[in-house]
Enzyme design. Structure first.
Site, mmCIF file in Angstrom:
data_model
loop_
_atom_site.group_PDB
_atom_site.id
_atom_site.type_symbol
_atom_site.label_atom_id
_atom_site.label_comp_id
_atom_site.label_asym_id
_atom_site.label_seq_id
_atom_site.Cartn_x
_atom_site.Cartn_y
_atom_site.Cartn_z
ATOM 1 C CG ASP A 85 -2.109 0.890 1.092
ATOM 2 O OD1 ASP A 85 -2.380 1.355 -0.039
ATOM 3 O OD2 ASP A 85 -2.780 1.143 2.108
ATOM 4 C CG ASN A 102 -6.800 -2.754 -6.962
ATOM 5 O OD1 ASN A 102 -5.851 -3.504 -6.698
ATOM 6 N ND2 ASN A 102 -7.235 -1.842 -6.092
#
Length: 238
Positions: free
Chosen positions: A15, A63
């Site tokens: 991340d 995503n």
């Protein structure tokens, strides 16, 4: 002296790539490019530390909601990564596997991934599990359907199902559970990543964004892991 042995299986939620790029005044996709460099660094350190498996959350089922241009760049970097690194992985005895449904991926990306899987299929020293178009809930539903179909086909019976046999229907069939989950950039959630495999994992949430998660940062995380007292529900002497 550490309480834990070297973790066999470490999972990474990589991340902070986009935020890293934004903080530097760069397009988000360049954060993903820099993040690819950290992948090979951490891979090398895993080998040095004696870790046997790394699972990387590279692209989730959610995503797809990102901008199309960013997704295109991400898959482009992914292709370049495997084309550049897979010969090294073959020499290292590394086996590349994929968790997730790669059917919707661009054809060029699928070809590179499938070729990489085939070229490294005999690796026995290390497993590089890249999670692409992966969602934990979807994996569990898929596993349930696969088992149900085996029951319908009389290849299995309901009485045979337990935690061990259920593992055989997961993408991670044959892999041990995750010992350690590291999510960089400070967010403290698992985001639908390997829910079954993480049942007894230790969690670490360093604030460092993934592009800055160097080998030294990884070693700090391992040092923290070694201080944890993993009881697995039992009672140990104080």
């Amino acid at each position: 002296m550490s309480k834990n042995s070297v973790p066999q299986h470490i999972a990474f939620i990589m991340d902070g790539n986009g935020r890293w790029a934004k903080a530097k005044g760069l397009p988000r996709h360049l954060g993903h490019k820099e993040g690819c460099e950290r992948v090979i660094d951490i891979y090398e350190q895993c080998l040095e530390e004696g870790v046997k498996i790394m699972s990387l959350y590279a692209f989730s089922t959610e995503n797809w909601n990102r901008p199309k241009a960013e997704i295109k760049h991400l898959f482009n970097y992914l292709e370049k990564f495997f084309l550049r690194e897979r010969e090294r992985m073959i020499r290292d005895g590394c086996k590349i596997i994929v968790s997730g449904d790669i059917t919707p991926l661009p054809s060029s990306t699928k070809k590179v991934i499938l070729d990489s899987i085939e070229l490294t299929k005999n690796g026995t020293n290390f497993t590089f599990n890249i999670c692409l178009n992966y969602g934990g809930k979807a994996e569990l539903v898929r596993a349930a359907k696969l088992f149900a179909q085996d029951v319908l086909d009389k290849k299995a019976s309901i009485d045979e199902l337990d935690e061990n046999t259920f593992n055989n229907y997961l993408y991670t069939k044959g892999l041990p559970p995750v010992d350690l989950l590291i999510r960089t950039s400070g967010e403290q959630r698992t985001s639908n990543f390997l829910p079954y495999q993480l049942a007894y994992a230790e969690f670490l949430f360093p604030h460092t964004p993934w592009p800055d998660f160097t080998k030294e940062e990884f070693k700090k995380a391992l040092s923290e892991y070694y201080t944890r007292d993993r009881r697995f529900g039992s009672i140990k002497d104080e």
